[in-house]
Design a protein around this motif. Structure first.
Motif, PDB file in Angstrom:
ATOM      1  N   ARG B  23       0.842  -1.194   0.000  1.00  0.00           N
ATOM      2  CA  ARG B  23       0.000   0.000   0.000  1.00  0.00           C
ATOM      3  C   ARG B  23       0.873   1.239   0.000  1.00  0.00           C
ATOM      4  NH1 ARG B  23      -5.528   0.364   1.010  1.00  0.00           N
ATOM      5  NH2 ARG B  23      -6.471  -1.689   0.848  1.00  0.00           N
ATOM      6  N   HIS B  24       1.628   1.409  -1.087  1.00  0.00           N
ATOM      7  CA  HIS B  24       2.422   2.629  -1.184  1.00  0.00           C
ATOM      8  C   HIS B  24       1.455   3.785  -1.376  1.00  0.00           C
ATOM      9  CE1 HIS B  24       5.580  -0.153  -2.553  1.00  0.00           C
ATOM     10  NE2 HIS B  24       4.645  -0.623  -3.345  1.00  0.00           N
ATOM     11  N   ALA B  25       1.732   4.878  -0.733  1.00  0.00           N
ATOM     12  CA  ALA B  25       0.936   6.067  -1.009  1.00  0.00           C
ATOM     13  C   ALA B  25       1.861   7.257  -1.071  1.00  0.00           C
ATOM     14  CB  ALA B  25      -0.136   6.248   0.063  1.00  0.00           C
ATOM     15  N   PRO B  26       2.516   7.444  -2.227  1.00  0.00           N
ATOM     16  CA  PRO B  26       3.443   8.567  -2.340  1.00  0.00           C
ATOM     17  C   PRO B  26       2.678   9.877  -2.286  1.00  0.00           C
ATOM     18  CG  PRO B  26       3.112   7.549  -4.477  1.00  0.00           C
ATOM     19  CD  PRO B  26       2.330   6.742  -3.494  1.00  0.00           C
ATOM     20  N   THR B  27       3.411  10.947  -1.981  1.00  0.00           N
ATOM     21  CA  THR B  27       2.738  12.246  -1.968  1.00  0.00           C
ATOM     22  C   THR B  27       2.683  12.781  -3.391  1.00  0.00           C
ATOM     23  OG1 THR B  27       4.881  13.166  -1.449  1.00  0.00           O
ATOM     24  CG2 THR B  27       3.323  12.936   0.381  1.00  0.00           C
ATOM     25  N   SER B  28       1.707  13.627  -3.636  1.00  0.00           N
ATOM     26  CA  SER B  28       1.516  14.182  -4.969  1.00  0.00           C
ATOM     27  C   SER B  28       2.759  14.952  -5.388  1.00  0.00           C
ATOM     28  CB  SER B  28       0.284  15.082  -4.945  1.00  0.00           C
ATOM     29  OG  SER B  28       0.028  15.519  -6.241  1.00  0.00           O
ATOM     30  N   PRO B  29       3.234  14.725  -6.625  1.00  0.00           N
ATOM     31  CA  PRO B  29       4.499  15.314  -7.044  1.00  0.00           C
ATOM     32  C   PRO B  29       4.412  16.771  -7.472  1.00  0.00           C
ATOM     33  CG  PRO B  29       3.610  13.970  -8.789  1.00  0.00           C
ATOM     34  CD  PRO B  29       2.647  13.858  -7.645  1.00  0.00           C
ATOM     35  N   ASN B  34       3.842  16.781 -12.831  1.00  0.00           N
ATOM     36  CA  ASN B  34       2.705  16.191 -13.556  1.00  0.00           C
ATOM     37  C   ASN B  34       2.741  16.580 -15.030  1.00  0.00           C
ATOM     38  OD1 ASN B  34       0.101  16.306 -10.991  1.00  0.00           O
ATOM     39  ND2 ASN B  34       1.625  14.776 -11.462  1.00  0.00           N
ATOM     40  N   PRO B 122      -5.583  12.052  -8.599  1.00  0.00           N
ATOM     41  CA  PRO B 122      -5.243  13.257  -7.825  1.00  0.00           C
ATOM     42  C   PRO B 122      -4.070  13.994  -8.446  1.00  0.00           C
ATOM     43  CG  PRO B 122      -4.348  11.324  -6.746  1.00  0.00           C
ATOM     44  CD  PRO B 122      -5.089  10.830  -7.948  1.00  0.00           C
ATOM     45  N   ILE B 123      -4.252  14.549  -9.645  1.00  0.00           N
ATOM     46  CA  ILE B 123      -3.157  15.260 -10.304  1.00  0.00           C
ATOM     47  C   ILE B 123      -3.597  16.687 -10.607  1.00  0.00           C
ATOM     48  CG2 ILE B 123      -2.108  13.222 -11.325  1.00  0.00           C
ATOM     49  CD1 ILE B 123      -3.581  13.794 -13.886  1.00  0.00           C
TER      50      ILE B 123
END
Ligand SMILES: Nc1ncnc2c1ncn2[C@@H]1O[C@H](COP(=O)(O)OP(=O)(O)O)[C@@H](O)[C@H]1O
Ligand SMILES: [Mg+2]
Lengths: 326, 279
Positions: B23-29, B34, B122-123
C-alpha cells in the motif's frame, strides 16, 4: 473519522440528467467498507453515469453522495486521492506499451523514476503480462487489456475501486481471472463497486446487489435475498409435440407452484423455480402423463428473466448475454 | 477458478498477493512534475508513431527547395541570396504549421477512455493539456533542426552561427507554444480532429501568406504592407532574421512575443475552463 466511516459509499436521492433524459433518477445506495457491491442492470440503465458521479467525473443535479466520508461536490480532490476507476471502455493508453502505461501513471502519482519502474514490473509480473509488457496495448486481447486496466488502477492500492463492466466481452477463462483478481483485492481491504449485466457475475462476486432500471434501484439485497424474490433459477423445457404445450403448462404450474410462461418457440416453456428439488418431480410427472420432453435445462435466470420477475416487463435494451444462463 | 489449472499459477498468486498487499501512497508530485510526465507521454507517442512527424518534416523541405530554386533567381537575383532571405521565414512557417498538430492530436486523444482515468486521479488538473503542449515543443525543435539542416546543405549560413540558430529555435518554440493555445482551445470546442485541422488552416493560411516569409513587403500595395506590419507571423520572421544576421533589437523580440503572450493570456484560461467542464 474519515478512516473509520463504516460506509464507503452513501448516496441519497442522487440525480443526473442529460437534457430531459434522467439517466440517474434518485438512487440511494449504501456500500459497506471492505465489501463488493454490484450494480446490475441492462444497457442504458444508468450504471456508468452512477459510477462517474461517484468517481467525481460528473456533478450530480440533485441529491447527495458521500464517498469515503467525503462529499463528492465539496471534496472531490480528497476523494480522488483514495479511489481508482476502471472505466467501461478501456482506460489505458492504447498507443503505449503495457509497461509505459504503468510507469506513466506511477510517475503521475508521485513514485520516483526507479520506484515507478519497479512497481510497473511487479504488477506486470503479478498480472501475468510480463511477456506482453513491451508491446503496444492496442495489440492486447480483451482479457489482457482488462488485466492491464485493473493493474493500472492499483498502482497505489486504492481504498475504493470502481470497475465498470469489468468482464463484458471477455471469454469465460479471462472472466474467471478477473474475478479472482477482484476477490484478492478485496481480501487486501479494498472496497469494490462493480457494474455488470450478468446476474451470474453479481452472484459470484458481490456481497450485495442493486438492480438498476431506468436510473432507479428496483431491487436491493444480498444475492440470496434477490434470488428469493426472483426464483433461484429458470427451468426451460422443450416438448416433442407443440400440441401438448397447454397441458404441460398446467401440470408444471401445479407441480412447481410457479408461474409458467410460453416462449417464442411453440414447443418451449419456461418457469421460475424457487425450489430446485421440485424440478425432478415435475419432470417425472410430465412423462408419467404422456407428455414427451425433447430437452430441458435448469439455469440461473438471465438478466432478462430477472427483469421480468421484478418488473413484469422485459429489460429495455438488455444485451443478450449467452454466458449468463450457464 | 480456471487459474488453478495452470501449474505456474500458485507462484503467480503469491506474487499477486504480495503486490496487492503493498500500500504505497506517495505524496503528490506537484503541478510541474505532472505536466512534464505528460510531456514524456507525448514523446512516447512520437516514438511509437514516428509517421506523425512525416508531414512536419516533408512540407518544409518541399517549400524550401521549391521556392529557392523556382523563384529564387526571379525574386532576389540569385538562389543563394534568396535562400539566405527565405530560410528564417520557412522556419517560422514550419513551426506555425506544426503547432496545429497540438490541437489535432489533443482532439482525438481527449475522447479516449484514458482521459477518464486522468480526470479521476489526484493530479494537477490542466497537466494533460499543458504537458502535451510542452511535449510538442520537441516536435517544433526537431522540425526546425531539419529545416536548418536542409538549408545548410543547400548553402544557407547564419551570420551569427550556431548560437544564432539556437536562439532562433528557442524563440520559435516560445511562439509556437503560445499560439498553440488557440488550437488547443479549438480542439476542446469542436467535435472531430479534421474540423480542428480545417479551422486551423483557415486561421494560418492568410497569416503565413500575407507576410514577409516569401517576399519583401516593399513591393506590396500600401494596405497589404500595413497588414504585414502587424501580422504576428511577420513580426516573428523579422525577429528570427535579425537573430540570424546579428541585427536583432530587443524591440523586435518583444513584438514577436506579443501575440503568443496575448493568446496565452486569453486562450489558456478558456481552454482550462473547457477542459474542466464535464462531458
Ligand atoms: N454524456 C452523456 N450525454 C448524454 N446522455 C448520456 C451521456 N451518458 C449517458 N447518457 C444517457 O444516460 C443513460 C444512462 O447511460 P449509462 O449510465 O451509460 O448506462 P449504462 O452504463 O447502465 O449502460 C442512457 O440513456 C444514455 O444514453
Ligand atoms: Mg455503462
Amino acid at each position: 473519522m474519515h478512516q473509520h466511516h463504516p460506509l464507503a459509499i452513501e448516496t441519497s436521492g442522487l440525480v443526473k440528467c442529460f437534457g430531459t433524459n434522467r439517466a440517474v433518477d434518485g438512487i440511494d445506495l449504501q456500500v459497506r467498507q471492505g465489501s463488493i457491491y454490484g450494480l446490475l442492470g441492462p444497457n442504458g440503465a444508468g450504471k456508468t453515469t452512477t459510477v462517474r458521479l461517484l468517481a467525481t467525473l460528473l456533478r450530480p443535479d440533485a441529491g447527495k453522495a458521500i464517498v469515503l466520508g467525503r462529499d463528492v461536490v465539496r471534496e472531490p480532490d480528497e476523494i480522488r486521492r483514495q479511489i481508482s476507476l476502471t472505466g467501461q471502455f478501456a482506460s489505458i493508453d492504447e498507443d503505449l506499451t503495457g509497461y509505459e502505461n504503468l510507469v506513466l501513471l506511477a510517475r503521475l502519482l508521485g513514485f520516483s523514476r526507479s520506484q515507478s519502474k519497479a512497481r510497473a514490473g511487479e504488477l506486470l509480473d503479478a498480472f501475468d503480462l510480463e511477456d506482453a509488457s513491451r508491446r503496444q496495448a492496442k495489440t492486447y486481447s480483451g482479457g489482457m487489456r482488462r488485466r492491464l486496466d485493473i493493474a493500472a488502477s492499483i498502482i497505489s492500492t486504492p481504498d475504493l475501486l470502481f470497475l465498470d463492466e469489468p468482464t463484458t466481452g471477455l471469454d469465460p477463462r479471462s472472466r474467471g481471472q478477473v474475478w479472482e483478481l477482484i476477490r484478492m483485492l478485496v481480501a487486501g481491504g479494498t472496497t469494490v463497486l462493480l457494474t455488470t449485466q450478468y446476474l451470474e457475475e453479481a452472484d459470484q462476486l458481490a456481497d450485495r446487489i442493486a438492480v438498476i432500471d431506468r436510473g432507479s434501484v428496483i431491487a436491493e439485497g444480498t444475492s440470496t435475498e434477490l434470488k428469493a424474490s426472483i426464483g433461484s433459477g429458470v427451468l426451460h423445457v422443450r416438448l416433442s409435440d407443440p400440441a401438448q404445450r397447454d397441458a404441460a403448462r398446467q401440470l408444471l404450474a401445479e407441480r412447481l407452484g410457479a408461474l409458467v410462461h410460453l416462449e417464442g418457440d411453440p414447443r418451449a416453456l419456461a418457469a421460475q423455480v424457487s425450489d430446485p428439488d421440485r424440478v425432478a418431480a415435475a419432470l417425472v410427472a410430465l412423462s408419467a402423463s404422456g407428455i414427451a420432453v425433447s430437452d430441458f435445462s435448469l439455469g440461473q435466470p438471465s438478466l432478462d428473466e430477472v427483469f421480468f420477475a421484478l418488473t413484469g416487463h422485459a429489460a429495455a435494451s438488455a444485451d443478450q448475454s449467452p454466458e449468463s444462463a450457464l | 477458478m480456471n487459474m488453478t489449472s495452470n501449474p505456474r499459477r500458485s507462484d503467480v498468486d503469491q506474487t499477486l498477493r504480495k503486490t496487492l498487499a503493498a500500500r504505497h501512497a506517495p505524496t503528490s508530485p506537484g503541478a510541474v512534475a505532472n505536466a512534464l510526465t505528460f510531456g514524456w507521454r507525448a514523446l512516447l507517442k512520437i516514438k511509437h508513431m514516428p509517421e506523425q512527424l512525416f508531414d512536419v518534416i516533408v512540407t518544409p523541405i518541399m517549400f524550401t527547395v521549391m521556392f529557392t530554386y523556382l523563384f529564387g533567381g526571379a525574386l532576389a537575383g540569385s538562389t543563394d541570396a534568396y535562400l539566405q532571405f527565405l530560410l528564417p521565414g520557412i522556419l517560422v512557417q514550419t513551426v506555425t504549421f506544426t503547432s496545429i498538430y497540438t490541437g489535432f492530436t489533443l482532439n482525438g486523444d481527449i475522447s479516449k477512455g484514458v482521459f477518464d482515468r486522468f480526470r479521476s486521479m489526484p493530479i494537477w488538473k490542466p497537466a494533460p493539456i499543458v504537458g502535451a503542449m510542452v511535449g510538442d515543443t520537441v516536435r517544433y525543435t526537431v522540425s526546425s533542426l531539419i529545416v536548418v539542416a536542409v538549408g545548410f546543405i543547400m548553402g544557407f549560413r547564419a551570420e551569427t552561427g550556431a548560437s544564432g540558430i539556437v536562439l532562433s529555435i528557442l524563440l520559435l518554440d516560445l511562439f509556437a507554444f503560445g499560439i498553440g493555445w488557440i488550437f488547443t482551445t479549438l480542439a476542446l470546442t469542436v467535435r472531430t480532429p479534421s474540423t480542428v485541422m480545417t479551422l486551423s488552416w483557415l486561421v494560418l493560411m492568410p497569416l503565413t501568406f500575407a507576410s514577409n516569409i516569401f517576399v519583401d513587403p516593399a513591393t506590396m500595395p500600401g494596405w497589404l504592407q500595413a497588414i504585414v506590419g502587424v501580422n504576428p507571423v511577420a513580426l516573428l520572421v523579422t525577429a528570427v532574421r535579425g537573430i540570424m544576421s546579428g541585427t536583432v533589437t530587443a524591440g523586435e523580440i518583444g513584438f514577436a512575443l506579443l501575440a503568443p503572450a496575448l493568446v496565452t493570456a486569453i486562450c489558456a484560461p478558456v481552454a482550462m475552463y473547457l477542459y474542466g467542464r464535464e462531458r
